[in-house]
Design a protein around this motif. Structure first.
Motif, PDB file in Angstrom:
ATOM      1  N   LEU A 149      68.220  47.446   7.932  1.00  0.00           N
ATOM      2  CA  LEU A 149      69.669  47.284   7.931  1.00  0.00           C
ATOM      3  C   LEU A 149      70.157  46.753   9.269  1.00  0.00           C
ATOM      4  N   PHE A 150      69.681  47.319  10.358  1.00  0.00           N
ATOM      5  CA  PHE A 150      70.108  46.847  11.672  1.00  0.00           C
ATOM      6  C   PHE A 150      69.675  45.400  11.903  1.00  0.00           C
ATOM      7  N   GLN A 151      68.516  45.039  11.393  1.00  0.00           N
ATOM      8  CA  GLN A 151      68.070  43.654  11.532  1.00  0.00           C
ATOM      9  C   GLN A 151      69.012  42.705  10.783  1.00  0.00           C
ATOM     10  N   ALA A 152      69.428  43.101   9.586  1.00  0.00           N
ATOM     11  CA  ALA A 152      70.348  42.264   8.823  1.00  0.00           C
ATOM     12  C   ALA A 152      71.709  42.159   9.514  1.00  0.00           C
ATOM     13  N   LEU A 153      72.215  43.268  10.035  1.00  0.00           N
ATOM     14  CA  LEU A 153      73.493  43.253  10.742  1.00  0.00           C
ATOM     15  C   LEU A 153      73.391  42.419  12.016  1.00  0.00           C
ATOM     16  N   HIS A 154      72.266  42.501  12.689  1.00  0.00           N
ATOM     17  CA  HIS A 154      72.019  41.692  13.882  1.00  0.00           C
ATOM     18  C   HIS A 154      71.990  40.205  13.531  1.00  0.00           C
ATOM     19  N   THR A 155      71.269  39.854  12.487  1.00  0.00           N
ATOM     20  CA  THR A 155      71.170  38.457  12.079  1.00  0.00           C
ATOM     21  C   THR A 155      72.545  37.885  11.732  1.00  0.00           C
ATOM     22  N   ASP A 156      73.354  38.701  11.069  1.00  0.00           N
ATOM     23  CA  ASP A 156      74.673  38.255  10.624  1.00  0.00           C
ATOM     24  C   ASP A 156      75.742  38.404  11.704  1.00  0.00           C
ATOM     25  N   ARG A 157      75.377  38.985  12.842  1.00  0.00           N
ATOM     26  CA  ARG A 157      76.355  39.286  13.897  1.00  0.00           C
ATOM     27  C   ARG A 157      77.538  40.059  13.335  1.00  0.00           C
ATOM     28  N   ARG A 158      77.211  41.076  12.557  1.00  0.00           N
ATOM     29  CA  ARG A 158      78.213  41.827  11.806  1.00  0.00           C
ATOM     30  C   ARG A 158      78.742  43.009  12.601  1.00  0.00           C
ATOM     31  N   ALA A 159      80.038  43.247  12.487  1.00  0.00           N
ATOM     32  CA  ALA A 159      80.660  44.420  13.096  1.00  0.00           C
ATOM     33  C   ALA A 159      80.337  45.658  12.269  1.00  0.00           C
ATOM     34  N   LEU A 160      79.905  46.733  12.955  1.00  0.00           N
ATOM     35  CA  LEU A 160      79.667  48.035  12.339  1.00  0.00           C
ATOM     36  C   LEU A 160      80.538  49.059  13.046  1.00  0.00           C
ATOM     37  N   LEU A 161      81.564  49.539  12.358  1.00  0.00           N
ATOM     38  CA  LEU A 161      82.443  50.562  12.911  1.00  0.00           C
ATOM     39  C   LEU A 161      81.937  51.929  12.483  1.00  0.00           C
ATOM     40  N   LEU A 162      81.623  52.766  13.465  1.00  0.00           N
ATOM     41  CA  LEU A 162      81.136  54.118  13.200  1.00  0.00           C
ATOM     42  C   LEU A 162      82.293  55.106  13.281  1.00  0.00           C
ATOM     43  N   HIS A 163      82.473  55.859  12.212  1.00  0.00           N
ATOM     44  CA  HIS A 163      83.529  56.880  12.169  1.00  0.00           C
ATOM     45  C   HIS A 163      82.875  58.228  11.930  1.00  0.00           C
ATOM     46  N   PRO A 164      83.222  59.261  12.714  1.00  0.00           N
ATOM     47  CA  PRO A 164      82.527  60.543  12.555  1.00  0.00           C
ATOM     48  C   PRO A 164      82.707  61.143  11.177  1.00  0.00           C
ATOM     49  N   CYS A 165      81.630  61.736  10.676  1.00  0.00           N
ATOM     50  CA  CYS A 165      81.664  62.517   9.446  1.00  0.00           C
ATOM     51  C   CYS A 165      81.927  63.984   9.780  1.00  0.00           C
ATOM     52  N   ALA A 166      82.054  64.782   8.742  1.00  0.00           N
ATOM     53  CA  ALA A 166      82.266  66.207   8.946  1.00  0.00           C
ATOM     54  C   ALA A 166      81.054  66.826   9.630  1.00  0.00           C
ATOM     55  N   THR A 167      81.289  67.638  10.651  1.00  0.00           N
ATOM     56  CA  THR A 167      80.202  68.286  11.360  1.00  0.00           C
ATOM     57  C   THR A 167      79.483  69.295  10.472  1.00  0.00           C
ATOM     58  N   PRO A 168      78.163  69.395  10.580  1.00  0.00           N
ATOM     59  CA  PRO A 168      77.437  70.421   9.832  1.00  0.00           C
ATOM     60  C   PRO A 168      77.406  71.771  10.549  1.00  0.00           C
ATOM     61  N   ASP A 169      78.042  71.878  11.717  1.00  0.00           N
ATOM     62  CA  ASP A 169      78.001  73.096  12.535  1.00  0.00           C
ATOM     63  C   ASP A 169      79.035  74.097  12.040  1.00  0.00           C
ATOM     64  N   ALA A 170      78.570  75.177  11.400  1.00  0.00           N
ATOM     65  CA  ALA A 170      79.474  76.178  10.829  1.00  0.00           C
ATOM     66  C   ALA A 170      80.274  76.922  11.890  1.00  0.00           C
ATOM     67  N   ARG A 171      79.832  76.903  13.151  1.00  0.00           N
ATOM     68  CA  ARG A 171      80.599  77.564  14.204  1.00  0.00           C
ATOM     69  C   ARG A 171      81.959  76.917  14.404  1.00  0.00           C
TER      70      ARG A 171
END
Length: 321
Positions: A149-171
């Protein structure tokens, strides 16, 4: 004032999407996913997003589905049809609205499903890039499963926006800490995996975009540098030291503290700052341009225009754009 808000959200349209077994509708029209109603109601109103843009004097918004639509409780075939329905539904939601620039969702908690979905939407010119969840159930982004996947995104010069998911930390279940602390930590974990896994260096064509000011990462990059300098256990030789790797990413400036703007400028560089409001959520910012210094501030103007174009590319949704 012209410019782009890179961090806004809308809900997909699910009519006829074939996922009635995976989503319900509450009495007020909101979707219910995995037993949880998804709000606010404005997520279903692109007209409200356009009104917001007019109110703050911005031309356009980059649009993603919010984390409750990431479907991290789904695996295999269910995950695949959910991702396709979410993406087709987001295109339906913004249809005919040239000011709204959608990002396709990739379910990174299932790396092979994410790759298949990227291949499905890859050449569709309506997409301005892709988005994925940071943390939660997502395995380490440094792992080999993400290489295709990263190779394909690199080849395409594609923007990948990372948005946090819900934390698995029950604390963090009390005091709303899952959002107040968990979100910035989940982003920090994802950035650390990309930095220490040498992903940033191996795939320079990948345009990595962070939200919420990069989470905790800007505050700890000096500690990461110290860990490399003192050869801490578990670290491997890096092509780029952490501080340099961070300067290959972009971040919005949604930190809720003016002093952090200087920190982000120092860590990421002035050419890597973007406007982001997190519209329409209460934890967002009513006017990101004003929060960054206003339309007369050169840093704010650059963040809204030239930096956004560099992050997402001048030609939307096309490989090499």
């Amino acid at each position: 004032m012209s410019g782009v808000d890179v961090h806004t959200h809308l809900a997909p349209v699910f009519t006829g999407a074939g996922v009635d077994d995976l989503v319900d509708t509450a009495g007020d029209g909101r979707h219910v996913v995995d037993g949880h109603p998804i709000g606010p109601a404005k997520l279903h109103r692109p007209d409200a997003l356009l009104a917001y843009l007019d109110s703050v004097g911005l031309d356009a918004a980059v649009v993603t589905v919010p984390p409750p639509y990431h479907g991290q409780h789904l695996v295999g075939a269910d995950c695949a049809r959910w991702a396709a329905a979410v993406n087709d539904g987001l295109l339906a939601r913004v249809a005919g609205q040239a000011r709204l620039r959608p990002l396709a969702f990739l379910p990174m908690h299932e790396p092979m499903v994410a790759l298949a979905e990227y291949r499905r939407i890859r050449t569709d010119p309506r997409w301005w890039g892709v988005t994925a969840g940071a943390g939660g159930r997502t395995p380490s982004l440094a792992g080999p499963a993400f290489a295709p996947l990263f190779q394909a995104l690199h080849t395409d010069r594609r923007a990948l926006l990372l948005h946090p998911c819900a934390t698995p930390d029950a604390r963090l279940d009390e005091f709303y800490l899952g959002n107040l602390l968990g979100n910035p930590v989940e982003t920090g974990v994802a950035v650390a995996q990309l930095v220490f896994g040498d992903v940033v260096a191996r795939y320079p064509g990948l345009r990595l975009i962070l939200v919420h000011g990069g989470g905790v990462a800007p505050a700890v990059v000096g500690r990461w540098e110290r860990g490399v300098a003192t050869d801490r256990p578990g670290l491997v030789p890096l092509s780029l030291p952490p501080a340099q790797a961070m300067r290959r990413m972009w971040t919005d400036c949604l930190t809720h503290h003016p002093a952090m703007t200087a920190v982000l400028t120092e860590v990421f560089g002035p050419s890597r700052l973007l406007l982001g409001s997190d519209w329409p959520f209460p934890m967002g910012c009513a006017d990101p341009m004003a929060a960054l210094g206003g339309p007369d501030d050169p840093v704010a103007r650059r963040a809204a225009t030239a930096n956004a174009e560099a992050a997402f590319g001048a030609r939307p949704g096309l490989p090499g754009g």
